[in-house]
Write a protein that holds these residues in place. Sequence first.
Motif, short mmCIF file in Angstrom:
data_model
loop_
_atom_site.label_atom_id
_atom_site.label_comp_id
_atom_site.label_asym_id
_atom_site.label_seq_id
_atom_site.Cartn_x
_atom_site.Cartn_y
_atom_site.Cartn_z
N VAL A 28 0.85 -1.20 0.00
CA VAL A 28 0.00 0.00 0.00
C VAL A 28 0.89 1.25 0.00
O VAL A 28 0.64 2.21 -0.75
CB VAL A 28 -0.94 0.01 1.23
N ASP A 29 1.94 1.23 0.79
CA ASP A 29 2.87 2.36 0.88
C ASP A 29 3.49 2.64 -0.49
O ASP A 29 3.54 3.79 -0.95
CB ASP A 29 3.95 2.01 1.92
N VAL A 30 3.94 1.58 -1.16
CA VAL A 30 4.60 1.75 -2.46
C VAL A 30 3.62 2.31 -3.49
O VAL A 30 3.95 3.26 -4.22
CB VAL A 30 5.20 0.40 -2.95
N VAL A 31 2.41 1.76 -3.54
CA VAL A 31 1.43 2.23 -4.53
C VAL A 31 1.05 3.68 -4.26
O VAL A 31 0.95 4.50 -5.19
CB VAL A 31 0.18 1.31 -4.56
N ALA A 32 0.90 4.03 -2.98
CA ALA A 32 0.56 5.41 -2.63
C ALA A 32 1.68 6.37 -3.04
O ALA A 32 1.44 7.46 -3.56
CB ALA A 32 0.28 5.52 -1.12
N ARG A 33 2.93 5.97 -2.83
CA ARG A 33 4.07 6.80 -3.24
C ARG A 33 4.13 6.94 -4.76
O ARG A 33 4.40 8.02 -5.29
CB ARG A 33 5.38 6.17 -2.73
N ALA A 34 3.86 5.82 -5.45
CA ALA A 34 3.88 5.86 -6.92
C ALA A 34 2.80 6.81 -7.43
O ALA A 34 3.02 7.56 -8.39
CB ALA A 34 3.67 4.46 -7.48
N LEU A 35 1.65 6.81 -6.77
CA LEU A 35 0.55 7.68 -7.19
C LEU A 35 0.93 9.15 -7.03
O LEU A 35 0.60 9.98 -7.88
CB LEU A 35 -0.71 7.34 -6.37
N LEU A 36 1.65 9.47 -5.98
CA LEU A 36 2.11 10.86 -5.79
C LEU A 36 3.08 11.27 -6.89
O LEU A 36 3.09 12.41 -7.33
CB LEU A 36 2.78 11.02 -4.42
N VAL A 37 3.92 10.34 -7.32
CA VAL A 37 4.88 10.64 -8.39
C VAL A 37 4.14 10.85 -9.71
O VAL A 37 4.35 11.84 -10.42
CB VAL A 37 5.92 9.50 -8.54
N VAL A 38 3.26 9.93 -10.04
CA VAL A 38 2.57 9.98 -11.34
C VAL A 38 1.50 11.08 -11.36
O VAL A 38 1.21 11.66 -12.40
CB VAL A 38 1.95 8.59 -11.66
N GLY A 39 0.90 11.35 -10.21
CA GLY A 39 -0.08 12.42 -10.13
C GLY A 39 -1.38 12.08 -10.83
O GLY A 39 -1.81 10.92 -10.83
N ILE A 40 -1.97 13.05 -11.47
CA ILE A 40 -3.31 12.90 -12.03
C ILE A 40 -3.37 11.82 -13.12
O ILE A 40 -4.40 11.16 -13.29
CB ILE A 40 -3.83 14.27 -12.56
N ASP B 39 -8.56 6.36 -17.39
CA ASP B 39 -8.38 6.19 -18.83
C ASP B 39 -6.96 6.50 -19.27
O ASP B 39 -6.70 6.71 -20.45
CB ASP B 39 -9.38 7.07 -19.60
N SER B 40 -6.01 6.54 -18.34
CA SER B 40 -4.63 6.87 -18.69
C SER B 40 -3.79 5.59 -18.76
O SER B 40 -4.03 4.64 -18.02
CB SER B 40 -4.07 7.80 -17.61
N PRO B 41 -2.78 5.56 -19.64
CA PRO B 41 -1.91 4.37 -19.67
C PRO B 41 -1.11 4.21 -18.38
O PRO B 41 -0.56 3.13 -18.12
CB PRO B 41 -0.98 4.64 -20.88
N LEU B 42 -1.02 5.27 -17.58
CA LEU B 42 -0.28 5.19 -16.32
C LEU B 42 -1.22 5.02 -15.12
O LEU B 42 -0.83 5.26 -13.98
CB LEU B 42 0.58 6.45 -16.13
N THR B 43 -2.46 4.60 -15.35
CA THR B 43 -3.42 4.49 -14.24
C THR B 43 -2.94 3.51 -13.17
O THR B 43 -2.38 2.45 -13.48
CB THR B 43 -4.82 4.07 -14.74
N LEU B 44 -3.17 3.90 -11.92
CA LEU B 44 -2.82 3.03 -10.79
C LEU B 44 -4.08 2.49 -10.10
O LEU B 44 -4.05 2.07 -8.95
CB LEU B 44 -1.93 3.79 -9.79
#
Lengths: 385, 82
Positions: free
Chosen positions: A329-341, A347-352
């Motif tokens: 959960v920590d890693v995914v949350a950090r990745a989401l902050l990096v990738v942002g919106i 509908d984004s290729p970078l969706t988390l």
Amino acid sequence: MARVTKDTLVAEAKRIGQEVAAQHAKDVDREGRFPVEAFDALKEAGLLSAWIPEEDGGAGATILEIGRATEELGKHCASTAMIFAMHQIQVACLVYHGTSDYMAGLRKRVADEQLLLASATTEIGIGGDVRRSTCAVEDHGDGTFVLVKNAPVISYAEAADIILVTARKSPDAAPSDQVLVLCEKADLTLEPTSTWDTMGFRGTCSPGFILTARSTTDHIIPHEYADISARTMLPVSHTLWAHSWLGIATSATSLARQFVRQAARRSGSTPPGALRLAELEVVLTSFQDRVHGAAQRYAELDPNDPAATAMGRAIYFNTLKVFASTTVVDVVARALLVVGIQGYRLDSPLTLDRHLRDAYGAQLMVNNDRILTNTAALASVYRGD
Amino acid sequence: MSDTLATIRTVLAEQGRLSVDAQTVSETADLYAAGLTSHATINVVLGLENAFDIELPDELLVKSTFETIAAISAAVESELGA
């Protein structure tokens, strides 16, 4: 197609992850359906019998390769990885504890027919404690038995060929005096009692059932379940689940790296998000080493050695589950902050989206609070010198 | 019956949550089959350490140590003699 060997199975799992599981993961998740395409491919490659010894027709792999294969699948479809992990946990029980003639024959059949194994350990009315059962094996005295279990969840029950079921040894046995029973599809009836419409791990298809098995007593593993649990079921479960969650975390990190790389190319300099990515790498590498170290530690000890039931070992594999399930959960949350919106968009290729929903399930399947409570009790007598 | 065995039986009666009478169960009977759980085992360890003023080392904290009264007695005796 040729069956995998111990040396080729991780690469083959990686290929199936990239070419098959990834392609269907979105649909499996949306529809909450069994990942049939990925499992057809895994069966064709012989991956379901990878842990079976070579003399019984398997690949003779160890938890090291099985763990890496689970991790590869987890990078693309968390449900596929979790089902693969749960199947291999049951295979491990059959390999290390299946000492009867029927079970030796079953190992060969798992290899020949690529049978899928599931389990039914939790039960309504035991408060989530898988080391207690209400249901019991009712021996008819003529070599046959009946077993009825009201299970709140049985993962991929309807896709499985065999379900390993915990039950009290007999109707007058103590709740903790359990056995593990191999119930073949032909000997089973499954009456659904609930649905499986969850946030994540939707493809594991894990509704509740009233399970009724009528079979012969040679299908009962001739060892105490307490022993099977301590030696094999618990450490292998926590190790393989952790590998599948590591796969989710690795995939989320990979999306964060892609985002930062694209941003760096556009601007010609290191973007602000790169610092968060660097912090994420700190967490991910410790996650990888803890999980891979656990597989190594499991592989170093014969599960039938007396030391395999040591309280210190139970603490080690309990804390692995707690660490891995919160760190994903920590890693995914950090990745989401990096990738942002772009990560927050569906509908984004970078969706988390799936990463986030799947990651939160890890703490709940065998609740971390229960595992920590057990660990606290063990820690009260363990010195760790 | 030795004092050691009597004390072990008392600890088992208080902490073991057995489905049989700890005072009369055979020294070689399987305590796990008699309802001893891993959770109750921890309380038995604490009870033994308290009653005998010993510390059971980590290598003795394995399932086989608590399988029977005889096995518990061997573990306790080895620590009392250590």
